[in-house]
Scaffold this motif. Structure first.
Motif, PDB file in Angstrom:
ATOM      1  N   ASN A 296       0.825  -1.209   0.000  1.00 35.24           N
ATOM      2  CA  ASN A 296       0.000   0.000   0.000  1.00 35.24           C
ATOM      3  C   ASN A 296       0.861   1.262   0.000  1.00 35.24           C
ATOM      4  O   ASN A 296       0.490   2.277   0.583  1.00 35.24           O
ATOM      5  CB  ASN A 296      -0.930   0.003   1.221  1.00 35.24           C
ATOM      6  CG  ASN A 296      -1.892  -1.170   1.223  1.00 35.24           C
ATOM      7  OD1 ASN A 296      -2.462  -1.516   0.195  1.00 35.24           O
ATOM      8  ND2 ASN A 296      -2.058  -1.809   2.368  1.00 35.24           N
ATOM      9  N   ASP A 297       1.998   1.182  -0.664  1.00 36.09           N
ATOM     10  CA  ASP A 297       2.901   2.330  -0.763  1.00 36.09           C
ATOM     11  C   ASP A 297       2.405   3.251  -1.877  1.00 36.09           C
ATOM     12  O   ASP A 297       2.345   2.839  -3.034  1.00 36.09           O
ATOM     13  CB  ASP A 297       4.312   1.825  -1.076  1.00 36.09           C
ATOM     14  CG  ASP A 297       5.359   2.919  -1.071  1.00 36.09           C
ATOM     15  OD1 ASP A 297       5.023   4.081  -1.345  1.00 36.09           O
ATOM     16  OD2 ASP A 297       6.531   2.609  -0.800  1.00 36.09           O
ATOM     17  N   PRO A 298       2.048   4.507  -1.556  1.00 32.63           N
ATOM     18  CA  PRO A 298       1.497   5.380  -2.598  1.00 32.63           C
ATOM     19  C   PRO A 298       2.527   5.879  -3.594  1.00 32.63           C
ATOM     20  O   PRO A 298       2.191   6.190  -4.742  1.00 32.63           O
ATOM     21  CB  PRO A 298       0.924   6.560  -1.796  1.00 32.63           C
ATOM     22  CG  PRO A 298       1.750   6.601  -0.553  1.00 32.63           C
ATOM     23  CD  PRO A 298       2.067   5.157  -0.245  1.00 32.63           C
ATOM     24  N   ALA A 299       3.789   5.977  -3.176  1.00 33.01           N
ATOM     25  CA  ALA A 299       4.810   6.608  -4.014  1.00 33.01           C
ATOM     26  C   ALA A 299       5.626   5.619  -4.828  1.00 33.01           C
ATOM     27  O   ALA A 299       6.035   5.918  -5.951  1.00 33.01           O
ATOM     28  CB  ALA A 299       5.750   7.452  -3.144  1.00 33.01           C
ATOM     29  N   THR A 300       5.888   4.437  -4.268  1.00 36.36           N
ATOM     30  CA  THR A 300       6.678   3.426  -4.975  1.00 36.36           C
ATOM     31  C   THR A 300       5.953   2.088  -4.882  1.00 36.36           C
ATOM     32  O   THR A 300       6.016   1.422  -3.845  1.00 36.36           O
ATOM     33  CB  THR A 300       8.097   3.304  -4.369  1.00 36.36           C
ATOM     34  OG1 THR A 300       7.994   3.053  -2.961  1.00 36.36           O
ATOM     35  CG2 THR A 300       8.896   4.579  -4.590  1.00 36.36           C
ATOM     36  N   PRO A 301       5.266   1.685  -5.925  1.00 36.06           N
ATOM     37  CA  PRO A 301       4.459   0.461  -5.877  1.00 36.06           C
ATOM     38  C   PRO A 301       5.319  -0.781  -5.707  1.00 36.06           C
ATOM     39  O   PRO A 301       6.503  -0.797  -6.073  1.00 36.06           O
ATOM     40  CB  PRO A 301       3.757   0.452  -7.232  1.00 36.06           C
ATOM     41  CG  PRO A 301       4.696   1.184  -8.132  1.00 36.06           C
ATOM     42  CD  PRO A 301       5.279   2.274  -7.276  1.00 36.06           C
ATOM     43  N   ILE A 302       4.722  -1.825  -5.170  1.00 34.34           N
ATOM     44  CA  ILE A 302       5.465  -3.057  -4.925  1.00 34.34           C
ATOM     45  C   ILE A 302       5.982  -3.661  -6.231  1.00 34.34           C
ATOM     46  O   ILE A 302       6.982  -4.387  -6.238  1.00 34.34           O
ATOM     47  CB  ILE A 302       4.590  -4.066  -4.149  1.00 34.34           C
ATOM     48  CG1 ILE A 302       5.471  -5.164  -3.543  1.00 34.34           C
ATOM     49  CG2 ILE A 302       3.466  -4.609  -5.024  1.00 34.34           C
ATOM     50  CD1 ILE A 302       4.770  -6.007  -2.511  1.00 34.34           C
ATOM     51  N   ARG A 303       5.364  -3.321  -7.335  1.00 32.68           N
ATOM     52  CA  ARG A 303       5.847  -3.795  -8.641  1.00 32.68           C
ATOM     53  C   ARG A 303       7.304  -3.381  -8.861  1.00 32.68           C
ATOM     54  O   ARG A 303       8.106  -4.154  -9.395  1.00 32.68           O
ATOM     55  CB  ARG A 303       4.955  -3.199  -9.746  1.00 32.68           C
ATOM     56  CG  ARG A 303       5.485  -3.384 -11.153  1.00 32.68           C
ATOM     57  CD  ARG A 303       4.482  -2.894 -12.190  1.00 32.68           C
ATOM     58  NE  ARG A 303       4.186  -1.479 -12.068  1.00 32.68           N
ATOM     59  CZ  ARG A 303       4.951  -0.507 -12.565  1.00 32.68           C
ATOM     60  NH1 ARG A 303       6.054  -0.805 -13.226  1.00 32.68           N
ATOM     61  NH2 ARG A 303       4.607   0.760 -12.430  1.00 32.68           N
ATOM     62  N   TRP A 304       7.655  -2.166  -8.444  1.00 35.02           N
ATOM     63  CA  TRP A 304       9.035  -1.706  -8.615  1.00 35.02           C
ATOM     64  C   TRP A 304       9.996  -2.534  -7.754  1.00 35.02           C
ATOM     65  O   TRP A 304      11.117  -2.828  -8.171  1.00 35.02           O
ATOM     66  CB  TRP A 304       9.152  -0.226  -8.262  1.00 35.02           C
ATOM     67  CG  TRP A 304       8.704   0.687  -9.366  1.00 35.02           C
ATOM     68  CD1 TRP A 304       8.524   0.356 -10.676  1.00 35.02           C
ATOM     69  CD2 TRP A 304       8.379   2.067  -9.253  1.00 35.02           C
ATOM     70  NE1 TRP A 304       8.109   1.462 -11.392  1.00 35.02           N
ATOM     71  CE2 TRP A 304       8.011   2.528 -10.542  1.00 35.02           C
ATOM     72  CE3 TRP A 304       8.349   2.975  -8.203  1.00 35.02           C
ATOM     73  CZ2 TRP A 304       7.637   3.838 -10.792  1.00 35.02           C
ATOM     74  CZ3 TRP A 304       7.974   4.281  -8.446  1.00 35.02           C
ATOM     75  CH2 TRP A 304       7.624   4.715  -9.732  1.00 35.02           C
TER      76      TRP A 304
END
Length: 387
Positions: A296-304
């Protein structure tokens, strides 16, 4: 970095916005000239290695958060044998994104975080901004500030751009949600000082009116590193997706913002730094690297985080954090212990490790009655530090 009205309704507001956009490029090139092209992530990594050598260390230990994770990844790529161990928390990996992902990823991330905060406030009767529809109440306040900005004690205008920045600042950390709610409730009653303070903290404004250079510098660094967004082939279709998927955080994006103009520099980078190629991440060293990705990171998605882990090879290990926010060091005990263990003992966590948020602890009834020594100040909220 004043928060000018990004939806200008008058010629004066439009002139202020246009001037602020153009004056930065002009001032920057006047002061630094063609040296701006040297401010790349790769050159910063080379500076890091020079510091390592100057300290007399054979290898480097590194903790990077957000963009710092990309910097760490670039260092590991360029100097694989000089990595002792790395922690890369809230991974930022812009390489390989489609044009659509370049524009939508963070807008959608903050839209999701906004909805989580609004839902939490709706379910909590003690939330200062509690309502049956918190999002609609926020929208009404935004319109109110656009049409009738408030005035700060120093004469600055507190408008909907101030509200947008304050909201985004607070969404970096769940601990700031109550701060945001209280600030919004105060702004409704004509006191915009709290949302202005959130915006000032986020933008690095000092009491004397000067600013840190974080946001200006990052624009130059992205240009020099070749990691800026590219022009879309179908601006109208992309704009429609932005407004559908991020109706609040993509609200100010216009077709003009997405449309390349013939003969003009689309992202401003050609004028500032010239063309640049990004460093493709890859790591062949033996030093362990742990990478943190938040669901639930708004700035750096877990995809990265997943992509960076794959790129950095078998000595990189990803940890999934299931809570809210961006940057989990000192926020999650589980994550903090893993990061500390990596840097102190060079031990990687088990494959597939998942960290959940710390359990919420009720505020003790005696907390507000504690007597602090005169030498200590009260607790100060700093969203920018958390982010």
């Amino acid at each position: 970095m004043e928060l000018f009205d990004d939806t200008p309704d008058t010629p004066a507001e439009q002139e202020l916005l246009d001037t602020s956009d153009s004056s930065f490029d002009e001032a920057c090139t006047t002061k630094y000239g063609d040296t701006l092209r040297f401010y790349s992530t790769a050159n910063t990594a080379r500076d890091m290695d020079a510091i390592r050598a100057g300290l007399g260390d054979d290898q480097l230990s590194f903790l990077g958060i957000s963009y710092g994770t990309y910097l760490g990844g670039v260092y590991a790529t360029l100097f694989p044998d000089r990595v002792r161990g790395m922690v890369l928390d809230s991974a930022y990996e812009p390489n390989g994104d489609t044009v659509e992902q370049q524009y939508l990823t963070q807008l959608v991330g903050f839209e999701k975080a906004f909805n989580e905060w609004a839902s939490s406030c709706q379910d909590d009767g003690t939330c200062a901004f509690h309502d049956t529809d918190v999002g609609a109440r926020w929208d009404a306040l935004r319109l109110q500030l656009d049409e009738h900005p408030l005035a700060a004690d120093d004469g600055r205008e507190i408008n909907q751009s101030t509200l947008d920045t304050a909201t985004q600042a607070a969404l970096y950390s769940e601990s700031q949600w109550p701060v945001l709610s209280a600030a919004l409730a105060a702004a409704e009653k004509g006191d915009g000082s709290q949302i202005l303070a959130l915006g000032d903290e986020y933008n690095g404004r000092h009491e004397d009116g000067t600013y840190d250079t974080l946001f200006q510098s990052f624009g130059i660094i992205k240009c020099a590193s070749g990691i800026t967004a590219q022009p879309p082939t179908d601006p109208e279709a992309l704009l429609k997706k932005i407004h559908e998927q991020a109706p609040r955080f993509g609200k100010s994006v216009t077709l003009e913002d997405l449309t390349p103009k013939e003969g003009e520099d689309y992202d401003g980078c050609h004028t500032l730094t010239g063309a640049a190629e990004p460093v493709e991440l890859g790591y062949a060293g033996e030093g362990p690297i742990v990478i943190i990705g938040g669901t639930n990171d708004p700035a750096t998605p877990i995809r990265w985080a997943e992509e960076m882990t794959a790129e950095l090879g078998p000595n990189a290990r990803m940890v999934k954090y299931t809570g809210e926010g961006h940057g989990q060091l000192l926020v999650s005990t589980c994550v903090t212990d893993i990061e500390a263990t990596l840097l102190s003992s060079l031990e990687l966590p088990a494959e597939g490790t998942v960290c959940d948020p710390d359990p919420k602890v009720e505020r003790p009834s005696w907390f507000d009655e504690m007597q602090l020594p005169d030498t200590l100040s009260g607790v100060v909220s700093l969203p920018a530090v958390n982010s």
